[in-house]
Design a protein around this motif. Structure first.
Motif, PDB file in Angstrom:
ATOM      1  N   LEU A 193       0.824  -1.219   0.000  1.00 30.38           N
ATOM      2  CA  LEU A 193       0.000   0.000   0.000  1.00 30.38           C
ATOM      3  C   LEU A 193       0.854   1.264   0.000  1.00 30.38           C
ATOM      4  CD1 LEU A 193      -2.986  -0.804   2.384  1.00 30.38           C
ATOM      5  CD2 LEU A 193      -2.808  -1.095  -0.086  1.00 30.38           C
ATOM      6  N   TYR A 194       1.934   1.251   0.762  1.00 30.48           N
ATOM      7  CA  TYR A 194       2.825   2.413   0.739  1.00 30.48           C
ATOM      8  C   TYR A 194       3.394   2.615  -0.657  1.00 30.48           C
ATOM      9  CZ  TYR A 194       2.890   3.635   5.689  1.00 30.48           C
ATOM     10  OH  TYR A 194       2.543   4.087   6.947  1.00 30.48           O
ATOM     11  N   ALA A 195       3.708   1.515  -1.338  1.00 20.90           N
ATOM     12  CA  ALA A 195       4.222   1.626  -2.702  1.00 20.90           C
ATOM     13  C   ALA A 195       3.175   2.226  -3.637  1.00 20.90           C
ATOM     14  CB  ALA A 195       4.668   0.256  -3.211  1.00 20.90           C
ATOM     15  N   THR A 196       1.908   1.849  -3.479  1.00 24.39           N
ATOM     16  CA  THR A 196       0.862   2.413  -4.347  1.00 24.39           C
ATOM     17  C   THR A 196       0.693   3.912  -4.117  1.00 24.39           C
ATOM     18  OG1 THR A 196      -1.038   2.033  -2.850  1.00 24.39           O
ATOM     19  CG2 THR A 196      -0.386   0.212  -4.303  1.00 24.39           C
ATOM     20  N   ALA A 197       1.055   4.387  -2.913  1.00 19.78           N
ATOM     21  CA  ALA A 197       0.908   5.810  -2.595  1.00 19.78           C
ATOM     22  C   ALA A 197       2.041   6.659  -3.151  1.00 19.78           C
ATOM     23  CB  ALA A 197       0.810   6.004  -1.082  1.00 19.78           C
ATOM     24  N   LEU A 198       3.023   6.034  -3.793  1.00 20.82           N
ATOM     25  CA  LEU A 198       4.090   6.803  -4.434  1.00 20.82           C
ATOM     26  C   LEU A 198       3.603   7.496  -5.704  1.00 20.82           C
ATOM     27  CD1 LEU A 198       7.080   4.296  -4.122  1.00 20.82           C
ATOM     28  CD2 LEU A 198       6.753   6.416  -2.817  1.00 20.82           C
ATOM     29  N   VAL A 199       2.424   7.101  -6.168  1.00 23.49           N
ATOM     30  CA  VAL A 199       1.889   7.632  -7.417  1.00 23.49           C
ATOM     31  C   VAL A 199       0.431   8.033  -7.207  1.00 23.49           C
ATOM     32  CG1 VAL A 199       1.274   5.306  -8.191  1.00 23.49           C
ATOM     33  CG2 VAL A 199       1.530   7.129  -9.870  1.00 23.49           C
ATOM     34  N   LEU A 313      14.382   2.090   0.725  1.00 21.80           N
ATOM     35  CA  LEU A 313      14.167   3.105  -0.306  1.00 21.80           C
ATOM     36  C   LEU A 313      12.733   3.611  -0.278  1.00 21.80           C
ATOM     37  CD1 LEU A 313      15.036   4.756  -2.734  1.00 21.80           C
ATOM     38  CD2 LEU A 313      14.652   2.726  -4.185  1.00 21.80           C
ATOM     39  N   LEU A 314      11.785   2.717  -0.080  1.00 21.83           N
ATOM     40  CA  LEU A 314      10.377   3.115   0.000  1.00 21.83           C
ATOM     41  C   LEU A 314      10.162   4.111   1.135  1.00 21.83           C
ATOM     42  CD1 LEU A 314       7.361   2.826  -0.725  1.00 21.83           C
ATOM     43  CD2 LEU A 314       7.299   0.818   0.784  1.00 21.83           C
ATOM     44  N   VAL A 315      10.726   3.820   2.301  1.00 16.52           N
ATOM     45  CA  VAL A 315      10.595   4.739   3.440  1.00 16.52           C
ATOM     46  C   VAL A 315      11.162   6.113   3.088  1.00 16.52           C
ATOM     47  CG1 VAL A 315      11.415   5.223   5.786  1.00 16.52           C
ATOM     48  CG2 VAL A 315      10.543   2.948   5.217  1.00 16.52           C
ATOM     49  N   SER A 316      12.322   6.139   2.450  1.00 14.45           N
ATOM     50  CA  SER A 316      12.950   7.417   2.079  1.00 14.45           C
ATOM     51  C   SER A 316      12.064   8.203   1.118  1.00 14.45           C
ATOM     52  CB  SER A 316      14.313   7.166   1.431  1.00 14.45           C
ATOM     53  OG  SER A 316      15.203   6.569   2.348  1.00 14.45           O
ATOM     54  N   LEU A 317      11.485   7.522   0.139  1.00 17.92           N
ATOM     55  CA  LEU A 317      10.632   8.195  -0.850  1.00 17.92           C
ATOM     56  C   LEU A 317       9.357   8.746  -0.214  1.00 17.92           C
ATOM     57  CD1 LEU A 317      11.060   5.662  -3.789  1.00 17.92           C
ATOM     58  CD2 LEU A 317      11.895   8.028  -3.752  1.00 17.92           C
ATOM     59  N   ILE A 318       8.732   7.955   0.645  1.00 20.39           N
ATOM     60  CA  ILE A 318       7.510   8.430   1.314  1.00 20.39           C
ATOM     61  C   ILE A 318       7.814   9.659   2.166  1.00 20.39           C
ATOM     62  CG2 ILE A 318       5.835   7.884   3.129  1.00 20.39           C
ATOM     63  CD1 ILE A 318       5.059   6.616   0.527  1.00 20.39           C
ATOM     64  N   LYS A 319       8.939   9.629   2.871  1.00 20.17           N
ATOM     65  CA  LYS A 319       9.288  10.775   3.716  1.00 20.17           C
ATOM     66  C   LYS A 319       9.566  12.020   2.883  1.00 20.17           C
ATOM     67  CE  LYS A 319      10.861   8.482   7.894  1.00 20.17           C
ATOM     68  NZ  LYS A 319      11.869   8.478   8.963  1.00 20.17           N
ATOM     69  N   ILE A 326       9.662  15.921  -2.961  1.00 17.50           N
ATOM     70  CA  ILE A 326       9.266  15.347  -4.244  1.00 17.50           C
ATOM     71  C   ILE A 326       7.752  15.199  -4.260  1.00 17.50           C
ATOM     72  CG2 ILE A 326      11.449  14.105  -4.581  1.00 17.50           C
ATOM     73  CD1 ILE A 326      10.035  11.561  -3.630  1.00 17.50           C
ATOM     74  N   GLN A 327       7.197  14.992  -5.442  1.00 19.40           N
ATOM     75  CA  GLN A 327       5.765  14.789  -5.607  1.00 19.40           C
ATOM     76  C   GLN A 327       5.514  13.347  -6.036  1.00 19.40           C
ATOM     77  OE1 GLN A 327       3.640  17.327  -4.748  1.00 19.40           O
ATOM     78  NE2 GLN A 327       5.566  18.354  -4.191  1.00 19.40           N
ATOM     79  N   MET A 328       4.269  12.911  -5.911  1.00 18.38           N
ATOM     80  CA  MET A 328       3.915  11.563  -6.366  1.00 18.38           C
ATOM     81  C   MET A 328       4.224  11.427  -7.855  1.00 18.38           C
ATOM     82  SD  MET A 328       0.257  10.927  -4.492  1.00 18.38           S
ATOM     83  CE  MET A 328       0.122  10.816  -2.704  1.00 18.38           C
ATOM     84  N   ASP A 331       7.739   7.506 -11.550  1.00 16.56           N
ATOM     85  CA  ASP A 331       9.195   7.331 -11.535  1.00 16.56           C
ATOM     86  C   ASP A 331       9.686   6.710 -10.229  1.00 16.56           C
ATOM     87  OD1 ASP A 331       9.493   8.296 -14.072  1.00 16.56           O
ATOM     88  OD2 ASP A 331      10.157  10.304 -13.464  1.00 16.56           O
ATOM     89  N   HIS A 332       8.998   7.008  -9.124  1.00 17.65           N
ATOM     90  CA  HIS A 332       9.431   6.481  -7.830  1.00 17.65           C
ATOM     91  C   HIS A 332       9.312   4.955  -7.798  1.00 17.65           C
ATOM     92  CE1 HIS A 332       9.426  10.630  -6.970  1.00 17.65           C
ATOM     93  NE2 HIS A 332       8.158  10.737  -6.605  1.00 17.65           N
ATOM     94  N   LEU A 333       8.255   4.441  -8.394  1.00 17.26           N
ATOM     95  CA  LEU A 333       8.093   2.991  -8.456  1.00 17.26           C
ATOM     96  C   LEU A 333       9.170   2.360  -9.328  1.00 17.26           C
ATOM     97  CD1 LEU A 333       4.207   2.847  -8.679  1.00 17.26           C
ATOM     98  CD2 LEU A 333       5.592   1.839  -6.868  1.00 17.26           C
ATOM     99  N   TYR A 334       9.551   3.071 -10.377  1.00 18.00           N
ATOM    100  CA  TYR A 334      10.605   2.532 -11.241  1.00 18.00           C
ATOM    101  C   TYR A 334      11.989   2.658 -10.588  1.00 18.00           C
ATOM    102  CZ  TYR A 334       7.226   1.605 -14.830  1.00 18.00           C
ATOM    103  OH  TYR A 334       6.146   1.079 -15.522  1.00 18.00           O
TER     104      TYR A 334
END
Length: 350
Positions: A193-199, A313-319, A326-328, A331-334
């Protein structure tokens, strides 16, 4: 049984409203003064997929409720994971020998609650239905899903059976002798779910992105490996089946793909098509629960010397999204995919 709901937002509001409608004695407590005022003046409105209803209720801020010095019987703690201690501390002097606190939260909050009041007064709960706080006095409810209650030591106690019976007015609440299995199962799902929230996209759309699937399943496997080292067998729920993901060596991709399509269909059919994590970031512009959910798992993983590069990496991106750095973006998933394909392994260092 008298019930005090601390945190009258999405989860606490939905459960409490159903309990009130069924004739139970329920007191709501929330730090949002506007929400408390709205509940007292015009009731609590639940907007669900099958029905919308409003209940009259008694609501207080923590300061107001402490002044009443209520005898706390059953406390339904329904605040964000990072607010667990903050929410409970004002009431510690009111918790008596027979008081029970049930954690209707996401994460492994039972450990934190037990550190404050003792394991004997703490009851675990796995809850997976979706809901969103929309505005003061108004909550969006996604519909009935899994809910399990359990003692931390695995015993099937009478008090847990009593709670199960009371919650039947909401839906099919169940009792388990492996509450930790459900909680860790949900933590592996939380990684997804956290990964889906990157976009800025629906959960189903991300799950259906085939070129990202192997990366996403490895992300979940990192969390499941930590559970394995902790001696916990994670349990599936609502079309999420951890045993199809981990152990990696037994994974059957064809069967897993079929199951993930069932999960995507469930996500797409839900009235809430994007996660509460997405809502925290995109709508409410506030921090997520990641510091109280995935970060502790990274720390446990580090203790076991388990490499968790994707989770880190996921934690860093969400933070970074939390702070607006950064914005959703897809690219973050890639970036996660690139990390996975690089094969780089490293342990989290707190």
């Amino acid at each position: 049984m008298e019930i005090t709901v601390i945190g009258a937002g999405a989860i606490g509001g939905v459960l409490g409203a159903h309990l009130v409608r069924a004739g139970n004695k329920v007191t709501f407590c929330d730090k949002d003064q506007e929400h408390v005022h709205a509940m007292n003046s015009r009731g609590l409105r639940i907007e669900g997929p099958d029905e919308t209803f409003t209940v009259e209720c008694d609501a207080y801020t923590p300061e107001q409720l402490v002044k009443k010095k209520p005898a706390l019987d059953a406390v339904f703690l329904s605040v964000k994971a990072q607010h667990t201690k903050e929410a409970l501390k004002p009431f510690l002097h009111l918790i008596e020998e027979e008081t029970k606190v049930v954690s209707f939260q996401n994460g492994l909050c039972e450990n934190e609650i037990a550190s404050l009041i003792g394991r004997d007064k703490t009851i675990g709960c796995f809850v997976n239905f979706s809901a969103d706080y929309l505005e003061p006095g108004r909550i969006l409810y996604g519909g009935v899903a899994a809910l399990y209650l359990g003692e931390l030591d695995g015993q099937i106690s009478q008090r847990v059976k009593d709670l199960q019976k009371i919650l039947q007015c909401w839906g099919p609440a169940q009792v388990t002798d492996n509450i930790w299995g459900y909680l860790w199962g949900k933590m592996s799902y939380a990684g997804l779910l956290y990964a889906t929230a990157l976009v800025d996209e629906t959960m189903a759309a991300v799950v259906r992105k085939m070129e990202l699937r192997e990366t996403l399943m490895e992300l979940c496997s990192e969390i499941l490996e930590v559970a394995d080292k902790e001696g916990v067998k994670p349990i599936g729920f609502d079309d999420w089946v951890p045993e199809l993901v981990y152990p990696r060596v037994t994974r059957n991709q064809s069967i897993l793909d079929q199951q993930l399509e069932k999960l995507a269909q469930r996500m797409a059919a839900n009235k809430k098509t994007k996660s509460g994590i997405w809502r925290d970031l995109a709508v409410r512009k506030r921090k997520t629960e990641i510091d109280s959910q995935l970060v502790p798992i990274l720390e446990i993983g580090a203790h076991h010397r388990i490499p968790m590069p994707l989770t880190g990496l996921l934690v860093s991106l969400i933070k970074e999204i939390e702070t607006g750095t950064i914005q959703m973006d897809w690219d973050h998933l890639y970036k996660l995919k690139e990390q996975y394909e690089s094969g780089e392994k490293y342990a989290f260092k707190p």
